[in-house]
Enzyme design. Structure first.
Site, PDB file in Angstrom:
ATOM      1  N   ARG A  51       0.475   1.000  -5.124  1.00  0.00           N
ATOM      2  CA  ARG A  51       1.749   0.355  -5.447  1.00  0.00           C
ATOM      3  C   ARG A  51       1.579  -0.485  -6.710  1.00  0.00           C
ATOM      4  NH1 ARG A  51       3.046  -1.986   0.624  1.00  0.00           N
ATOM      5  NH2 ARG A  51       3.294   0.038   1.663  1.00  0.00           N
ATOM      6  N   ASP A  53       2.593  -2.915  -9.763  1.00  0.00           N
ATOM      7  CA  ASP A  53       3.514  -4.051  -9.841  1.00  0.00           C
ATOM      8  C   ASP A  53       4.495  -3.892 -10.990  1.00  0.00           C
ATOM      9  OD1 ASP A  53       2.374  -5.518  -7.693  1.00  0.00           O
ATOM     10  OD2 ASP A  53       0.732  -6.144  -8.992  1.00  0.00           O
ATOM     11  N   ARG A 200      -5.936  -7.338 -12.491  1.00  0.00           N
ATOM     12  CA  ARG A 200      -5.442  -8.277 -13.501  1.00  0.00           C
ATOM     13  C   ARG A 200      -6.148  -9.623 -13.402  1.00  0.00           C
ATOM     14  NH1 ARG A 200       0.693  -8.177 -12.310  1.00  0.00           N
ATOM     15  NH2 ARG A 200       0.678  -9.922 -13.781  1.00  0.00           N
TER      16      ARG A 200
END
Length: 247
Positions: A51, A53, A200
């Site tokens: 998934r 972002d 990230r």
């Protein structure tokens, strides 16, 4: 005849609120499901390998869905791309066993994060790379990444809102690479699975090492702290790509 179809999908995530369907905002999943429901004349529900972002891209996202098997695969690919906006493309389609699950059966997910190191931002890379004006110590980044290899508790790199039952993940590879475009670099991280914002947060932390804000070895201390506040900033989403999913 009922079947399960596997798709490889590429997308520019700039205009979307991420992959997964949600009440507010346009998502990639919703757009693709809408297009395929029109082609197949039946409801379509996609399962994705990961998934992504809001603002994150995919060079190769893998999804699967069940349908009645009325349309051939060529129609699915070409018809899907005819209905989809140009920032989402279906790359390929294949029939897989009914038991196939794009997320659960993935053995490796590889992410690539692009950095553009230059005094002046590039108008051509601004959607796809994190612009950093100062030079970075790439060796420090490389050494910092080495502390993350193997199986660890990645709580320090776990994003807010992550609902994973366990923070333990395994990283197979983590490296920094220079590209032919002057100033363009990437941080590649591959593993069995990832926590929300994990890549990230890793990038933000090792970039701090590259800026000299802390040592490369401090990355290992951050990992062992199991405390999100110990790690660096969450790198902006636009530099991140889901690069490849392996089975």
């Amino acid at each position: 005849m009922p079947r399960r179809v596997k798709l490889a999908v590429a997308y520019d995530g700039t205009a979307y609120s991420g992959w997964q369907v949600q009440p507010n905002g346009t998502t990639i999943q919703a757009v693709v499901e809408g297009a395929f429901s029109r082609i197949l004349q039946e409801p379509v529900r996609l399962r994705a390998a990961g998934r992504t972002d809001a603002g994150v891209h995919a060079r190769e996202q893998v999804v699967d869905f069940a349908d009645a098997g009325v349309r051939d695969l060529e129609t699915i690919v070409h018809g899907g791309n005819a209905l989809l906006p140009p920032d989402i493309r279906v790359l390929s389609a294949s029939v897989v066993p009914e038991t196939f699950d794009a997320r659960r059966h993935a053995t490796e997910k590889a992410y690539r994060y692009f950095l553009y190191l230059s005094p002046v931002a590039s108008p051509f890379l601004s959607r796809y790379a994190w612009h950093i004006e100062a030079a970075l110590d790439l060796d420090a980044i490389r050494r910092g990444l080495s502390h993350l290899l193997g199986e660890h508790d990645f709580t320090s790199f776990r994003g807010q809102g992550c609902n994973a039952r366990s923070p333990v993940r395994t990283i197979f590879r983590a490296e920094v690479a220079k590209h032919e475009v002057p100033g363009l670099f990437s941080i590649d991280v591959a593993g069995a699975g990832f926590l929300r914002h994990m890549v990230r947060n890793i990038v933000g932390t090792v970039v701090n090492a590259g800026k000299g804000r802390h040592s490369a070895d401090h990355v290992g201390e951050i990992l062992r702290a199991r405390d999100r506040s110990a790690a660096g900033v969450n790198a902006p989403p636009h530099g991140l790509f889901l690069w490849r999913v392996s089975y």
